[in-house]
Scaffold this motif. Sequence first.
Motif, short mmCIF file in Angstrom:
data_model
loop_
_atom_site.label_atom_id
_atom_site.label_comp_id
_atom_site.label_asym_id
_atom_site.label_seq_id
_atom_site.Cartn_x
_atom_site.Cartn_y
_atom_site.Cartn_z
N ASP A 125 0.81 -1.22 0.00
CA ASP A 125 0.00 0.00 0.00
C ASP A 125 0.84 1.27 0.00
O ASP A 125 0.41 2.29 -0.55
N ALA A 126 2.02 1.24 0.61
CA ALA A 126 2.83 2.45 0.67
C ALA A 126 3.46 2.79 -0.68
O ALA A 126 3.80 3.96 -0.92
N LEU A 127 3.59 1.82 -1.55
CA LEU A 127 4.37 2.02 -2.77
C LEU A 127 3.78 3.06 -3.72
O LEU A 127 4.51 3.93 -4.20
N PRO A 128 2.47 3.01 -4.06
CA PRO A 128 1.97 4.07 -4.94
C PRO A 128 2.03 5.46 -4.30
O PRO A 128 2.23 6.45 -5.01
N VAL A 129 1.90 5.54 -2.99
CA VAL A 129 2.01 6.84 -2.33
C VAL A 129 3.43 7.39 -2.48
O VAL A 129 3.62 8.56 -2.84
N LEU A 130 4.42 6.55 -2.24
CA LEU A 130 5.81 6.99 -2.38
C LEU A 130 6.13 7.36 -3.82
O LEU A 130 6.90 8.29 -4.08
N ALA A 131 5.54 6.63 -4.77
CA ALA A 131 5.76 6.95 -6.18
C ALA A 131 5.14 8.31 -6.52
O ALA A 131 5.76 9.13 -7.22
N ALA A 132 3.92 8.56 -6.04
CA ALA A 132 3.26 9.83 -6.31
C ALA A 132 4.00 10.99 -5.64
O ALA A 132 4.06 12.10 -6.19
#
Length: 296
Positions: A125-132
Amino acid sequence: MTTHAPQAQAVTLPTTLDEAVAALTAMPAAVPVAGGTDLMAAVNSGQLRPAALVGLGKISEIRGWQYQDGHALLGAGLTHARMGRPDFAALIPALAAAARAAGPPQIRNAGTLGGNIASAAPTGDALPVLAALEATLIIAGPDGARREMPVSHLLAGMEMLRAGELIGFVRVPLLHAPQVFLKVTGRTGPGRAMASVALVLDPARRGVRCAVGAIAPMPLRPLDAEQWVARLIDWDNSRAIVPEALEAFGEYVAAACIPDPAPAPDGSVPQHPPAVLHLRRTVAALARRALGRALS
């Protein structure tokens, strides 16, 4: 988190990041472990039998965060439960929302930010947030070395951790603007995303950044859709946008992440299977809702 202990020959419990790096350098076959939510699952299933473990739970320097030049420097040992608390949510709302959605309490209490990144599971779940957020990693290496890389480079396999290296910190820009994380869960496991969307506004640059998770091996950035919708937002008038643009943005994001099939040699246009069409509609709805909430 496990039904039996891994058959490791040695367990080392360093108290500093450099000690952990030294232990990994001295034992190349050792596996670092923090929360163990992914590692223990692999051990229990028989997929992994580590020769040695380097426990990271006693390294206090990576279990908090600090402010640095307009950024938050997040320790890789931050748990999902800690990131879900109100004080952290005031700092990075989308990452806090992702942490709260990471699964049942036992997962949130044990799982860590660094583990989410290092395991690079598509449903993290953290990955798309960190990408954005276009976050960067601070990597600790032998002899006190530190280097940085964009988190997207690690997730895409463009750069990899070298022997003896560990993710020490994650540097995240503080945008002081609305951020949204939404996900839809399926039947793949408790709290595991079928699709997720992270969206952040960057008023200083009059930009929109969006990342779609769980539908591909790494988060996808629909860059053309971001740039298109940013031009339609009235940044000087309460960030207003016409409803038709919200609808179109969702479709734009979905089409970019799940494109139409290529025409067949005979010129016919194949259709996506129903399950793929359903996923595409789900991504469109998530992107539309995320932008709507960020602008409201």
